[in-house]
Design an enzyme around this catalytic site. Sequence first.
Site, PDB file in Angstrom:
ATOM      1  N   SER A  32       0.805  -1.218   0.000  1.00  0.00           N
ATOM      2  CA  SER A  32       0.000   0.000   0.000  1.00  0.00           C
ATOM      3  C   SER A  32       0.842   1.274   0.000  1.00  0.00           C
ATOM      4  O   SER A  32       0.345   2.345  -0.328  1.00  0.00           O
ATOM      5  CB  SER A  32      -0.953   0.016   1.195  1.00  0.00           C
ATOM      6  OG  SER A  32      -0.225   0.090   2.405  1.00  0.00           O
ATOM      7  N   LYS A  87       1.117   4.164   6.851  1.00  0.00           N
ATOM      8  CA  LYS A  87       0.500   5.017   5.829  1.00  0.00           C
ATOM      9  C   LYS A  87       0.984   6.461   6.007  1.00  0.00           C
ATOM     10  O   LYS A  87       1.600   6.812   7.002  1.00  0.00           O
ATOM     11  CB  LYS A  87      -1.035   4.991   5.961  1.00  0.00           C
ATOM     12  CG  LYS A  87      -1.672   3.603   5.843  1.00  0.00           C
ATOM     13  CD  LYS A  87      -1.656   3.065   4.444  1.00  0.00           C
ATOM     14  CE  LYS A  87      -2.429   1.754   4.331  1.00  0.00           C
ATOM     15  NZ  LYS A  87      -1.844   0.638   5.068  1.00  0.00           N
TER      16      LYS A  87
END
EC number: 3.4.21.89
Length: 291
Positions: A32, A87
């Site tokens: 991701s 993230k």
Amino acid sequence: MKKLIKIFLIAVLVILLTRSSFIDIYRIPSDSMRNLLYRGDLILANKTTYGGILSGILATLGIRSVPKRNEVYVFTINPEYYGLFVKRCIAVPGDVIQIAGGIVSINGQQVAETNTVRHQYKVWYNNYSMTKENFEKGKIDLEENGGIKFSKYLFIGLDLSQLPLVKKMKGIDSLTRYISTNDSVKLSLDRLGMSTEMPRLAALKIPYKGMKIILDKQGYTQYAYIIRHYENAAFVVKDSSLYISGRKTGHYTFKKNYYFMMGDNRVNAIDSRDYGPVPEDNFVGKYLYKL
């Protein structure tokens, strides 16, 4: 022998104290954050003011650090999603985030993305053999980047640093970013089971401690998940009225500060677009560098 055992125990104690208070090592669980971080990469994260034992001591002394926009962090989310996540922080408490046509805006301004942010593109070619050869020369692996050949264009994931190179390649006519809404390629991708980028997110104000909202239909829709999972407040709807923790109410005041986190690999990331903003006390560390 006793001296060696003593040295070994001291070394273990130092390592444990370091990892619990200052610096820790984490393994990246997914792609991701590609192309900044890849699945399986080991990273170092600073725990001094996030999630470590020392952070609690510093907080009592009034010494603390808060997550900042565009920085990368390690954090946990609610129990439905097991494990640690890595993230980039996109929005901070009080910000208004919106996604329209795949473009992320904060407080009405388009977000300036880093070169590692990846999107899906249609690469329109006039000569596929030449295009494929130039991709190989540019060290952009078609298969690794999810390249799919269509009759007139190549569908592929690229990060922003790769775009200038691709645009100059011979055999290519043009390059357009792919947004799943009303695009003819969507059905083909659905059949392949590929994820597609979320093109829209209604304007959402990121909650901050003390922020009061009206729990009308819109407020309930936007914030119910956050309140239920992170604020530990139980919702009950009875006779068209809303009850929180047994009390009838039309308002709610947040107890925590929240942050909107997104993966750089925008088309293949489970992030705040799925599980909502993350509370500050769920942060474990700040990304330092890759080992």
